[in-house]
Design a protein around this motif. Structure first.
Motif, PDB file in Angstrom:
ATOM      1  N   VAL A 226       8.318 -10.419  26.303  1.00 50.29           N
ATOM      2  CA  VAL A 226       9.386 -10.678  25.329  1.00 50.29           C
ATOM      3  C   VAL A 226      10.638 -11.210  26.019  1.00 50.29           C
ATOM      4  O   VAL A 226      11.383 -12.018  25.447  1.00 50.29           O
ATOM      5  N   GLU A 227      10.879 -10.789  27.253  1.00 46.98           N
ATOM      6  CA  GLU A 227      12.070 -11.246  27.977  1.00 46.98           C
ATOM      7  C   GLU A 227      12.040 -12.744  28.274  1.00 46.98           C
ATOM      8  O   GLU A 227      13.046 -13.321  28.675  1.00 46.98           O
ATOM      9  N   THR A 228      10.897 -13.374  28.054  1.00 44.27           N
ATOM     10  CA  THR A 228      10.827 -14.825  28.179  1.00 44.27           C
ATOM     11  C   THR A 228      11.756 -15.487  27.161  1.00 44.27           C
ATOM     12  O   THR A 228      12.321 -16.548  27.399  1.00 44.27           O
ATOM     13  N   PHE A 229      11.911 -14.810  26.010  1.00 46.34           N
ATOM     14  CA  PHE A 229      12.774 -15.332  24.945  1.00 46.34           C
ATOM     15  C   PHE A 229      14.173 -14.728  24.976  1.00 46.34           C
ATOM     16  O   PHE A 229      15.165 -15.431  24.935  1.00 46.34           O
ATOM     17  N   PHE A 230      14.259 -13.396  25.051  1.00 43.32           N
ATOM     18  CA  PHE A 230      15.557 -12.724  25.048  1.00 43.32           C
ATOM     19  C   PHE A 230      15.425 -11.314  25.603  1.00 43.32           C
ATOM     20  O   PHE A 230      14.346 -10.740  25.636  1.00 43.32           O
ATOM     21  N   MET A 231      16.557 -10.779  26.050  1.00 46.60           N
ATOM     22  CA  MET A 231      16.591  -9.439  26.634  1.00 46.60           C
ATOM     23  C   MET A 231      16.863  -8.415  25.536  1.00 46.60           C
ATOM     24  O   MET A 231      17.858  -8.527  24.811  1.00 46.60           O
ATOM     25  N   ILE A 232      15.972  -7.433  25.420  1.00 47.14           N
ATOM     26  CA  ILE A 232      16.142  -6.362  24.443  1.00 47.14           C
ATOM     27  C   ILE A 232      15.949  -5.035  25.161  1.00 47.14           C
ATOM     28  O   ILE A 232      14.875  -4.782  25.727  1.00 47.14           O
ATOM     29  N   PRO A 233      16.950  -4.167  25.179  1.00 47.57           N
ATOM     30  CA  PRO A 233      16.842  -2.903  25.914  1.00 47.57           C
ATOM     31  C   PRO A 233      15.856  -1.915  25.291  1.00 47.57           C
ATOM     32  O   PRO A 233      15.311  -1.055  25.981  1.00 47.57           O
ATOM     33  N   SER A 234      15.642  -2.017  23.989  1.00 50.43           N
ATOM     34  CA  SER A 234      14.790  -1.050  23.297  1.00 50.43           C
ATOM     35  C   SER A 234      13.311  -1.350  23.499  1.00 50.43           C
ATOM     36  O   SER A 234      12.830  -2.451  23.199  1.00 50.43           O
ATOM     37  N   ASP A 235      12.566  -0.365  23.996  1.00 53.99           N
ATOM     38  CA  ASP A 235      11.128  -0.514  24.171  1.00 53.99           C
ATOM     39  C   ASP A 235      10.425  -0.737  22.837  1.00 53.99           C
ATOM     40  O   ASP A 235       9.522  -1.575  22.717  1.00 53.99           O
ATOM     41  N   LEU A 236      10.832   0.034  21.823  1.00 55.47           N
ATOM     42  CA  LEU A 236      10.211  -0.086  20.514  1.00 55.47           C
ATOM     43  C   LEU A 236      10.415  -1.485  19.941  1.00 55.47           C
ATOM     44  O   LEU A 236       9.492  -2.076  19.371  1.00 55.47           O
ATOM     45  N   SER A 237      11.602  -2.033  20.115  1.00 50.87           N
ATOM     46  CA  SER A 237      11.882  -3.381  19.618  1.00 50.87           C
ATOM     47  C   SER A 237      11.026  -4.409  20.344  1.00 50.87           C
ATOM     48  O   SER A 237      10.472  -5.333  19.732  1.00 50.87           O
ATOM     49  N   ASN A 238      10.907  -4.258  21.653  1.00 50.80           N
ATOM     50  CA  ASN A 238      10.105  -5.189  22.443  1.00 50.80           C
ATOM     51  C   ASN A 238       8.653  -5.208  21.994  1.00 50.80           C
ATOM     52  O   ASN A 238       8.081  -6.276  21.740  1.00 50.80           O
ATOM     53  N   VAL A 239       8.061  -4.055  21.897  1.00 53.17           N
ATOM     54  CA  VAL A 239       6.642  -3.987  21.557  1.00 53.17           C
ATOM     55  C   VAL A 239       6.406  -4.397  20.104  1.00 53.17           C
ATOM     56  O   VAL A 239       5.373  -5.000  19.772  1.00 53.17           O
ATOM     57  N   THR A 240       7.370  -4.119  19.217  1.00 50.47           N
ATOM     58  CA  THR A 240       7.235  -4.520  17.818  1.00 50.47           C
ATOM     59  C   THR A 240       7.314  -6.032  17.672  1.00 50.47           C
ATOM     60  O   THR A 240       6.515  -6.643  16.948  1.00 50.47           O
ATOM     61  N   ILE A 241       8.270  -6.644  18.356  1.00 51.80           N
ATOM     62  CA  ILE A 241       8.402  -8.106  18.310  1.00 51.80           C
ATOM     63  C   ILE A 241       7.146  -8.771  18.857  1.00 51.80           C
ATOM     64  O   ILE A 241       6.625  -9.742  18.280  1.00 51.80           O
TER      65      ILE A 241
END
Length: 227
Positions: A63-78
């Motif tokens: 997901v960090e290829t697109f943007f940085m998100i600190p939340s694990d849940l947000s990363n895996v959901t996206i």
């Protein structure tokens, strides 16, 4: 590239961690492979289920290829939503191909990339389970490649197909991606086991689990023909 070997093409981690000129392209490879499994009819050799499970383990990096998100849940959901979208689009393409020219496959000669027996097996699977076959097929290698085509050939009602298509894509993506992500965290925190160091074992286990129903079906079919 000097240490490249063709066997890496069957290793999901190879695609997930792929870089071009130092730029990570793993997320694009994952989405392309998910689409290609049904959209390009190449599901018999692409690492579908194990790819999703390992993508869950590498969810932050992807997901960090697109943007940085600190939340694990947000990363895996996206990540799960992106994969579900690619899976949905792949099925739509398969349905469209089946509706427009699917009969071509029944007259096509076998090749390395295409085996007609898989088409007939998927047709029997679809006839047995109807619309639910689209959901079941998502968790069965090879079958999931051809079932959308069969749905198009028999002109399954589009709204019904889309319902099962979206539902199956979401279930498949969220179950496997979330399983990979949270099992990785569980084993790491509870037992100090880094699953990234046991990728080959994970792949073998997933292959065994996902192909077991197909093996049992083949054994049952052979037994019926010999009785």
């Amino acid at each position: 590239m000097n240490d490249f070997h063709w066997t890496k093409l069957f290793n999901p981690e190879f695609y997930i961690t792929m870089e071009v000129g130092g730029i990570p392209i793993g997320i694009y490879m994952v989405l392309f492979i998910v689409f290609a499994e049904t959209g390009l009819f190449a599901g018999f050799f692409l690492p579908g289920d194990s790819l999703l499970f390992l993508s869950g383990i590498y969810s932050r990096e992807l997901v960090e290829t697109f943007f940085m998100i600190p939340s694990d849940l947000s990363n895996v959901t996206i990540l799960a939503l992106l994969i579900a979208t690619a899976a949905t689009l792949g099925n739509i393409f398969g349905y469209w191909f089946g509706a427009k020219s699917g009969q071509f496959l029944y007259n096509k000669e076998d090749s390395f990339f295409f085996k007609k027996k898989y088409l007939y097996e998927s047709q029997a699977f679809f006839e047995k389970h109807g619309g639910k076959a689209i959901i079941f097929a998502r968790f069965l290698p090879i079958v999931r490649t051809f079932v959308p085509i069969i749905a198009g050939i028999v002109h399954m009602e589009k709204s019904k197909f889309m319902f099962y298509n979206v539902l199956s894509s979401l279930l498949w993506s969220f179950l496997l991606v979330f399983a990979g992500h949270y099992l990785y965290g569980f084993f790491n925190e509870e037992f100090g086991i880094d699953l990234k160091k046991h990728i080959e074992k994970i792949i073998l286990i997933l292959i065994a689990v996902t192909t077991f129903p197909l093996v049992m079906k083949a054994i049952k079919a052979r037994k019926n023909t010999t009785d």
